[in-house]
Design a protein around this motif. Structure first.
Motif, mmCIF file in Angstrom:
data_model
loop_
_atom_site.group_PDB
_atom_site.id
_atom_site.type_symbol
_atom_site.label_atom_id
_atom_site.label_comp_id
_atom_site.label_asym_id
_atom_site.label_seq_id
_atom_site.Cartn_x
_atom_site.Cartn_y
_atom_site.Cartn_z
ATOM 1 N N SER A 51 0.829 -1.204 0.000
ATOM 2 C CA SER A 51 0.000 0.000 0.000
ATOM 3 C C SER A 51 0.864 1.254 0.000
ATOM 4 O O SER A 51 0.536 2.249 -0.664
ATOM 5 C CB SER A 51 -0.928 -0.008 1.220
ATOM 6 N N GLU A 52 1.973 1.220 0.720
ATOM 7 C CA GLU A 52 2.893 2.360 0.706
ATOM 8 C C GLU A 52 3.407 2.626 -0.711
ATOM 9 O O GLU A 52 3.464 3.772 -1.169
ATOM 10 C CB GLU A 52 4.074 2.086 1.642
ATOM 11 N N ALA A 53 3.768 1.559 -1.415
ATOM 12 C CA ALA A 53 4.223 1.715 -2.798
ATOM 13 C C ALA A 53 3.098 2.221 -3.687
ATOM 14 O O ALA A 53 3.325 3.017 -4.607
ATOM 15 C CB ALA A 53 4.759 0.377 -3.321
ATOM 16 N N ALA A 54 1.874 1.776 -3.423
ATOM 17 C CA ALA A 54 0.728 2.226 -4.204
ATOM 18 C C ALA A 54 0.461 3.720 -3.993
ATOM 19 O O ALA A 54 0.113 4.438 -4.944
ATOM 20 C CB ALA A 54 -0.516 1.417 -3.826
ATOM 21 N N VAL A 55 0.639 4.193 -2.776
ATOM 22 C CA VAL A 55 0.450 5.631 -2.495
ATOM 23 C C VAL A 55 1.484 6.445 -3.267
ATOM 24 O O VAL A 55 1.157 7.470 -3.876
ATOM 25 C CB VAL A 55 0.540 5.895 -0.977
ATOM 26 N N ILE B 72 -8.426 6.425 -12.574
ATOM 27 C CA ILE B 72 -7.637 5.208 -12.413
ATOM 28 C C ILE B 72 -7.667 4.845 -10.934
ATOM 29 O O ILE B 72 -7.731 5.713 -10.063
ATOM 30 C CB ILE B 72 -6.184 5.427 -12.916
ATOM 31 N N LEU B 73 -7.649 3.554 -10.656
ATOM 32 C CA LEU B 73 -7.585 3.050 -9.288
ATOM 33 C C LEU B 73 -6.230 2.402 -9.087
ATOM 34 O O LEU B 73 -5.785 1.597 -9.912
ATOM 35 C CB LEU B 73 -8.697 2.030 -9.042
ATOM 36 N N VAL B 74 -5.572 2.731 -7.987
ATOM 37 C CA VAL B 74 -4.265 2.172 -7.664
ATOM 38 C C VAL B 74 -4.388 1.354 -6.381
ATOM 39 O O VAL B 74 -4.898 1.852 -5.372
ATOM 40 C CB VAL B 74 -3.199 3.268 -7.478
ATOM 41 N N VAL B 75 -3.932 0.115 -6.419
ATOM 42 C CA VAL B 75 -3.952 -0.738 -5.233
ATOM 43 C C VAL B 75 -2.621 -1.455 -5.098
ATOM 44 O O VAL B 75 -1.910 -1.661 -6.078
ATOM 45 C CB VAL B 75 -5.093 -1.796 -5.299
ATOM 46 N N GLY B 76 -2.304 -1.821 -3.878
ATOM 47 C CA GLY B 76 -1.142 -2.666 -3.649
ATOM 48 C C GLY B 76 -1.467 -4.099 -4.019
ATOM 49 O O GLY B 76 -2.640 -4.507 -4.027
ATOM 50 N N ALA B 77 -0.446 -4.861 -4.346
ATOM 51 C CA ALA B 77 -0.685 -6.241 -4.767
ATOM 52 C C ALA B 77 -1.274 -7.085 -3.638
ATOM 53 O O ALA B 77 -2.111 -7.951 -3.870
ATOM 54 C CB ALA B 77 0.620 -6.864 -5.261
ATOM 55 N N LEU C 196 0.866 -13.744 -3.602
ATOM 56 C CA LEU C 196 1.392 -12.659 -4.432
ATOM 57 C C LEU C 196 0.338 -11.631 -4.791
ATOM 58 O O LEU C 196 0.653 -10.461 -5.009
ATOM 59 C CB LEU C 196 2.005 -13.240 -5.714
ATOM 60 N N LEU C 197 -0.910 -12.044 -4.860
ATOM 61 C CA LEU C 197 -1.992 -11.127 -5.223
ATOM 62 C C LEU C 197 -3.144 -11.348 -4.264
ATOM 63 O O LEU C 197 -3.683 -12.448 -4.169
ATOM 64 C CB LEU C 197 -2.437 -11.367 -6.665
ATOM 65 N N GLY C 198 -3.520 -10.299 -3.528
ATOM 66 C CA GLY C 198 -4.544 -10.428 -2.507
ATOM 67 C C GLY C 198 -5.952 -10.380 -3.061
ATOM 68 O O GLY C 198 -6.194 -10.076 -4.229
ATOM 69 N N PRO D 282 -9.665 1.880 -15.175
ATOM 70 C CA PRO D 282 -8.399 1.142 -15.231
ATOM 71 C C PRO D 282 -7.812 0.937 -13.832
ATOM 72 O O PRO D 282 -7.959 1.795 -12.959
ATOM 73 C CB PRO D 282 -7.510 2.052 -16.084
ATOM 74 N N VAL D 283 -7.153 -0.192 -13.636
ATOM 75 C CA VAL D 283 -6.603 -0.549 -12.324
ATOM 76 C C VAL D 283 -5.098 -0.746 -12.439
ATOM 77 O O VAL D 283 -4.624 -1.528 -13.272
ATOM 78 C CB VAL D 283 -7.249 -1.837 -11.778
ATOM 79 N N ALA D 284 -4.348 -0.039 -11.601
ATOM 80 C CA ALA D 284 -2.902 -0.233 -11.515
ATOM 81 C C ALA D 284 -2.605 -1.022 -10.244
ATOM 82 O O ALA D 284 -3.027 -0.638 -9.158
ATOM 83 C CB ALA D 284 -2.175 1.103 -11.486
ATOM 84 N N VAL D 285 -1.883 -2.125 -10.404
ATOM 85 C CA VAL D 285 -1.489 -2.948 -9.268
ATOM 86 C C VAL D 285 0.008 -2.746 -9.041
ATOM 87 O O VAL D 285 0.815 -2.916 -9.956
ATOM 88 C CB VAL D 285 -1.802 -4.433 -9.502
#
Length: 295
Positions: free
Chosen positions: A160-164, A254-259, A269-271, A284-287
């Motif tokens: 989540s930190e990386a996603a922010v 766009i939506l950004v989420v952590g993996a 690896l993917l929640g 669109p979703v960025a993981v």
């Protein structure tokens, strides 16, 4: 600036939408766009050239060249100033794009390719790359939003930190704001320590909400100073994370989420939240995986 954005194409409608989105991303980043088609047929021991009884432009290899040329043309029409290179790479899509992600700052794919089952919202290539890609992966549907903020799901986990970080950088590139959303329930949020040690289960009313609001504030700390021109809204809601993010995605670019979030199983690896967003988000979703994560 000067990096590489990679987009995988297979001739599908969502793949062409991904090309347009990737061209815009390359323009915003000042990056080169690399358009890649994974060509599996040379490993299937089938004829690749035009059949003797058919037109000279027929055959699998010529078909691959045509769909690649169409994608390059679409990219040039979307962002004429972007340098575009292309390649037909031997191999199946999961391996080819996974390898391409090692040298890219972003990989873009359509949500469902030509080989997907009818009615399937997101294909195996998109899910696999989101889990295994060595850089952020942006999954694009045939429709996209031109307005709204960059929505980021925040839960305090390393991913989540990386996603922010990615969300703020993306908002700066797009010239828009960030909506940071943190959703929690009593079942997925750790209880704050009791104020009275003699009563280990006693907390004043609102203590859990205050703890979750503090988590979001800490996750956003420092980003405003790094990106002073990016407007920021933050929201803490007591709700299921998946439902809250899907609802908010309807008005986001766009939506950004952590993996993988704080509630995921170790080694996964993917929640479940990121998978649900890939399948059901309305944009669109960025993981994004945590920094240094690799496979």
């Amino acid at each position: 600036m000067g990096g590489l954005v990679v987009v995988g194409v297979d001739g599908s409608a969502s793949g062409l939408a991904a090309v347009e989105e990737a061209a815009r991303e390359a323009r915003w980043r000042g990056a080169t766009l690399r358009v890649v088609h994974a060509f599996i047929w040379d490993r299937m021991h089938v004829p690749l050239g035009p059949p003797s009884y058919g037109p000279p432009g027929g055959g699998l290899r010529n078909a691959a060249a045509r769909l690649l040329a169409e994608a390059v043309e679409r990219a040039a029409a979307t962002a004429p100033e972007v340098e575009v290179v292309s390649a037909v790479v031997s191999g199946e899509p999961l391996t080819v794009l996974g390898t391409e992600s090692r040298g890219a700052e972003l990989v873009v794919v359509g949500s469902r390719g030509m080989g997907g089952f009818v009615g399937l919202l997101v294909g195996s290539t998109a899910v696999h790359l989101a889990a295994h890609g060595r850089c952020p992966v942006l999954v694009v549907r045939e429709r996209s939003h031109s307005g709204g903020p960059v929505l980021v799901g925040v839960d305090g986990s390393p991913a989540s930190e990386a996603a922010v970080d990615f969300a703020f950088a993306e908002a700066a590139l797009r010239g828009t704001g960030v909506l940071a959303l943190h959703a929690y329930t009593p079942w997925n949020a750790p209880l704050p320590p009791p104020q009275d040690p003699s009563m280990p289960y006693a907390n004043p009313p609102g203590a859990l909400t205050e703890a979750e609001e503090r988590l979001l504030a800490e996750a956003l700390a420092g980003r405003r100073a790094t990106y002073p021109g990016v407007p920021v809204e933050h929201e803490v809601v007591r709700a299921d994370t998946r439902k809250a993010l899907i609802e908010a995605s309807g008005s986001a670019q766009i939506l950004v989420v952590g993996a993988r979030g704080r509630g995921g199983f170790k080694g996964l690896l993917l929640g479940s939240v990121s998978q649900a967003m890939l399948h059901h988000a309305d944009c669109p979703v960025a993981v994004v995986r945590k920094s240094g994560a690799g496979v």
